[in-house]
Scaffold this active site. Structure first.
Site, PDB file in Angstrom:
ATOM      1  N   ASP A  90      -8.976  -6.184  -4.515  1.00  0.00           N
ATOM      2  CA  ASP A  90      -8.632  -5.289  -3.914  1.00  0.00           C
ATOM      3  C   ASP A  90      -9.200  -3.937  -4.793  1.00  0.00           C
ATOM      4  OD1 ASP A  90      -7.461  -2.862  -2.821  1.00  0.00           O
ATOM      5  OD2 ASP A  90      -5.384  -3.619  -3.031  1.00  0.00           O
ATOM      6  N   ARG A 145     -11.349   6.076  10.730  1.00  0.00           N
ATOM      7  CA  ARG A 145     -10.974   4.725  10.515  1.00  0.00           C
ATOM      8  C   ARG A 145     -11.863   3.849  10.047  1.00  0.00           C
ATOM      9  NH1 ARG A 145      -6.544   1.735   9.850  1.00  0.00           N
ATOM     10  NH2 ARG A 145      -6.608  -0.250  11.308  1.00  0.00           N
ATOM     11  N   SER A 167       0.954  -1.308  -0.118  1.00  0.00           N
ATOM     12  CA  SER A 167       0.043  -0.001   0.025  1.00  0.00           C
ATOM     13  C   SER A 167       0.557   1.213   0.092  1.00  0.00           C
ATOM     14  CB  SER A 167      -0.965   0.023   1.208  1.00  0.00           C
ATOM     15  OG  SER A 167      -1.999   0.891   1.193  1.00  0.00           O
ATOM     16  N   HIS A 226      -8.059  -5.193  -0.128  1.00  0.00           N
ATOM     17  CA  HIS A 226      -6.771  -4.343  -0.042  1.00  0.00           C
ATOM     18  C   HIS A 226      -5.802  -5.113   1.195  1.00  0.00           C
ATOM     19  CE1 HIS A 226      -3.978  -1.384  -0.441  1.00  0.00           C
ATOM     20  NE2 HIS A 226      -4.108  -0.856   0.883  1.00  0.00           N
ATOM     21  N   ASP A 227      -6.784  -5.524   2.257  1.00  0.00           N
ATOM     22  CA  ASP A 227      -6.061  -6.126   3.517  1.00  0.00           C
ATOM     23  C   ASP A 227      -5.345  -7.410   3.262  1.00  0.00           C
ATOM     24  OD1 ASP A 227      -6.436  -4.172   5.352  1.00  0.00           O
ATOM     25  OD2 ASP A 227      -7.949  -5.216   6.410  1.00  0.00           O
TER      26      ASP A 227
END
Lengths: 375, 375
Positions: free
Chosen positions: A319, A224, A154, A352-353
């Protein structure tokens, strides 16, 4: 081969730099601390060093645990250690808390030497390029002229890419994972919502909340939460939470009804309890600004012409924050420059994680790539 | 055929209902107003009525302008009028502000007859099904036993679908546009961020902000900003704003740097200036709750078995809020029940918001579909 192990108990170190660091945002940072950790042993040739760059919420604590905090496992511990893809029996691995961070390096919640009070909103804007400059000075300090590899996921991948452009002769290999050559308007839009949540929190106090004994927890929590949505795939969320109702039926309340609400609130509260809002602001701006092609009229191939490293570019099918298409832009631009590029698209459902998870195919790719690197 | 025209100057009307309305959330709403508008003329057979259901931020003001507000054009004015796809020379069109709304119908910012003060947080939770019940009472009042068509986009499409299940014999045709049979976990997650932004705004005062002379504008602005991102496609945002910098270069500030930031802030401020936060909360919950298959063990085909209408289901290729796959779920379930279903996927770049635009193919489909309806 023995079973993969933890690097065990680790301890952060602090390096102080007295020489002012010129910043892209103008002016200089006069003297600063960098906190870092290392795993493994630097070999006699000083040729086996690997720099791991962290993303938005990461830190220098990449692997292992602290003696007094056995639950505080490094954020990429599944990747770094003896027998792991980035094998600390072979490599000397370094993690650095970036400037502007909130884990000990110079940043908004650290003391401004000029005033003796926390920097707060007075800490200057920092960019990916500034971080790389600071990391290079740390490498100098450690006697590392050239990294065997620089890697990151990232925002960390952006730093790895930038290393190959700012210090091409100092990077043997670069792993750019789940990254992008620049943010899209949508990416910036999500960052902007996060920023406005923090900036409009009455407890933000113009960024000088430390002096008021409060933190803009509401804003940081919201930031967040919205970020977290973009880290997960739609499918992963559906798989993990679906429309599961906490009480089995609608209860008509603003308390948690759907499990996904509980998850997001928990993630938001947890993050707001330990992360610094000014660091969050600065880091989203660093993300927005990153655009190495900008000074080349948008021509990414021209921008990457300076790179000399061999590359690994990894993306994840699900992602949608930094989709595989963004990684392919990087890979193609590198290939057009005649670079050696391994590109792989991992079919992992986690969005994405995924770059933080120990997906088997993903780790197999990394293992093979690091195995090939001669030190 | 003459050129499409506006319905011209319109005026809202108010209908009061004294009979209590039972609600899915428990209890009843004892007496309530519904504000509505009509365009065109109800024919002698009372067979040409079309109900247009609004989405999150819509209202009864579907078409035309107000005499004292010539700039206040109805939200679907491009669709409804003489010579337009929903032709008011043929149809009698009705727009209703839903219960819980903030445009005149009973809702949080209207007066609670029991107290003489604004309902605020005491206004009960309302569902899509409740809205349809209330709309049915308005139809009774207007002498409309059966609608030639019920139509809506997004949340409005959910109402159109629900009409065919709650009052199957009262709906000849139903147009379900850019909609979904239920929200995904990701959809709920975005709604939850929006709600938390409002609920955590210090000016929310537990939903009784009216009495404090304030509105939770910060929270509502954030809610709208995050919502707006989901209404536009990534590509549309890239096309419209890209990474355009207001000052041509980075200026390192939290003021507007990228044009997308300016756009989002503007949209957020504009919305927060006229919409009610409690209505926003209630409406996102109505979205979350909608799930006609829930009481059928998740079997959408079983859930839609009651429907008798002919359907038009429309999706847009770039809509990632309610993607074409979600519309196909509806279309397939209807087909399995032997219903007549026209399904069309419009290649429009604008994302979810496409349903509000006058895309040529989209409007051609609607025109043809409404032309076929005999009244």
């Amino acid at each position: 081969m023995t079973a993969p192990q933890s690097v065990g108990i680790v301890a952060p170190q602090t390096a102080h730099f007295a020489e002012p660091l010129p910043l892209r945002s103008g002016g200089t940072l006069a003297g600063y601390d960098l906190v870092y950790e290392t795993y493994g042993t630097l070999n006699a040739d000083r040729s086996n060093a690997v720099l791991v760059c962290h993303a938005l919420s990461g830190s220098h604590h990449v692997a292992g645990v602290y003696a007094d905090e056995p639950q505080n496992v490094g954020w990429w511990d599944n990747l770094v250690g003896p027998g792991k893809p980035l094998d600390t029996r072979k490599f000397f691995v370094i993690g650095v808390n970036n400037l502007g961070g909130c884990n000990g390096s110079a940043g908004p919640c650290a003391l401004n030497p000029a005033t003796g009070r926390p920097w707060g909103a007075d800490f200057p804007f920092v960019t990916v390029e500034d971080w790389v400059d600071a990391q290079a000075r740390l490498a100098d300090r450690l006697g590392i002229a050239r990294f065997a590899a620089v890697m990151g996921g990232s925002l960390g991948g952006m730093q790895a890419l930038s290393w190959t452009l700012q210090y091409p002769e100092r990077v043997g290999h670069a792993a750019v994972i789940a990254s992008a050559p620049k943010l899209t308007a949508q990416n910036i839009a999500f960052n902007e919502v996060a920023r406005q949540a923090i900036l409009s929190d009455p407890d933000f106090h113009g960024g000088h909340y430390y002096e008021h004994g409060v933190v803009p927890a509401r804003g940081l929590k919201l930031a967040r939460m919205v970020g977290h949505i973009t880290y997960l795939s739609d499918d992963a969320m559906a798989e993990k939470f679906g429309r599961s109702l906490r009480h089995g039926k609608a209860v008509y309340s603003y308390d948690v009804e759907f499990e996904i609400e509980s998850y997001l609130r928990y993630q938001g509260d947890k993050f707001a309890g330990h992360f610094d809002a000014n660091t969050y602001l600065l880091t989203t701006k660093a993300l927005d600004y990153f655009d190495p092609a900008f000074s080349h009229g948008g021509d990414l191939t021209a921008a990457l012409a300076r790179a000399q490293a061999d590359f690994l570019v990894v993306s994840f099918t699900t992602d949608w924050r930094f989709s595989p298409a963004r990684s392919r832009e990087i890979a193609y631009a590198l290939m057009h420059n005649g670079r050696r590029v391994s590109y792989t698209e991992i079919d992992c459902p986690a969005g994405h994680d995924s770059f933080l998870l120990d997906d088997q195919q993903y780790h197999a790719v990394l293992t093979a790539w690091f195995d090939r690197i001669e030190v």
